[in-house]
Design a protein around this motif. Structure first.
Motif, short mmCIF file in Angstrom:
data_model
loop_
_atom_site.label_atom_id
_atom_site.label_comp_id
_atom_site.label_asym_id
_atom_site.label_seq_id
_atom_site.Cartn_x
_atom_site.Cartn_y
_atom_site.Cartn_z
N CYS A 48 41.04 29.90 73.66
CA CYS A 48 40.62 28.71 73.46
C CYS A 48 39.54 28.79 72.48
O CYS A 48 40.08 27.28 71.42
CB CYS A 48 39.53 28.84 74.87
N LEU A 49 39.16 29.32 71.72
CA LEU A 49 38.90 29.50 70.64
C LEU A 49 39.50 28.95 69.10
O LEU A 49 38.97 28.40 68.37
CB LEU A 49 38.01 30.91 70.27
N ARG A 50 40.63 30.50 68.82
CA ARG A 50 41.58 29.97 68.05
C ARG A 50 42.17 28.91 68.57
O ARG A 50 42.66 27.23 67.48
CB ARG A 50 42.31 30.60 68.21
N ASP A 51 42.41 27.70 69.57
CA ASP A 51 43.63 26.27 69.77
C ASP A 51 42.43 25.16 69.07
O ASP A 51 42.82 24.92 69.23
CB ASP A 51 43.32 26.51 71.40
N SER A 52 41.12 26.09 69.25
CA SER A 52 40.18 24.90 69.17
C SER A 52 39.52 24.42 67.96
O SER A 52 38.63 23.90 67.61
CB SER A 52 38.80 24.77 70.50
#
Length: 105
Positions: A40-44
């Protein structure tokens, strides 16, 4: 010049941090939660606020996992993480509150 030589006169007493220190998850009991959070961190674009529900789920996993006796881990109260109210961990807005019963007219 003499003040630079007086470092040994002060005594330092280390103390553990109030929060943030807990045993490593050697058996990967919560690794799926961690991986979803990291994805999620990478995607956001590393916008942590977008991933708060996943962070909450990871911490809940750590609080729910019991350490087996003799497993070589020394968790607080036999857990990967000591139980803390989610409000104290900054998740008050994500907690499902029971709606109050509305009186009928």
């Amino acid at each position: 010049m003499s003040t630079a030589m007086n470092f040994s006169t002060k005594s330092f007493k280390p103390r553990p941090p109030d929060k943030g220190a807990f045993p490593l998850d050697h058996f990967g009991e919560c690794s799926a939660f961690k991986e979803r959070f990291m994805e999620c961190l990478r995607d956001s674009g590393y916008e942590s606020s977008a991933c708060r529900p996943l962070s909450k789920a990871y911490l809940e996993c750590r609080m729910d996992r019991q350490v087996l006796p003799g497993a070589g881990r020394c968790g607080a109260a036999g857990q990967l993480m000591a139980n803390e109210p989610l409000e104290k961990l900054g998740f008050k807005d994500l907690i499902d509150e029971k709606p109050e019963a509305k009186p009928e007219k």
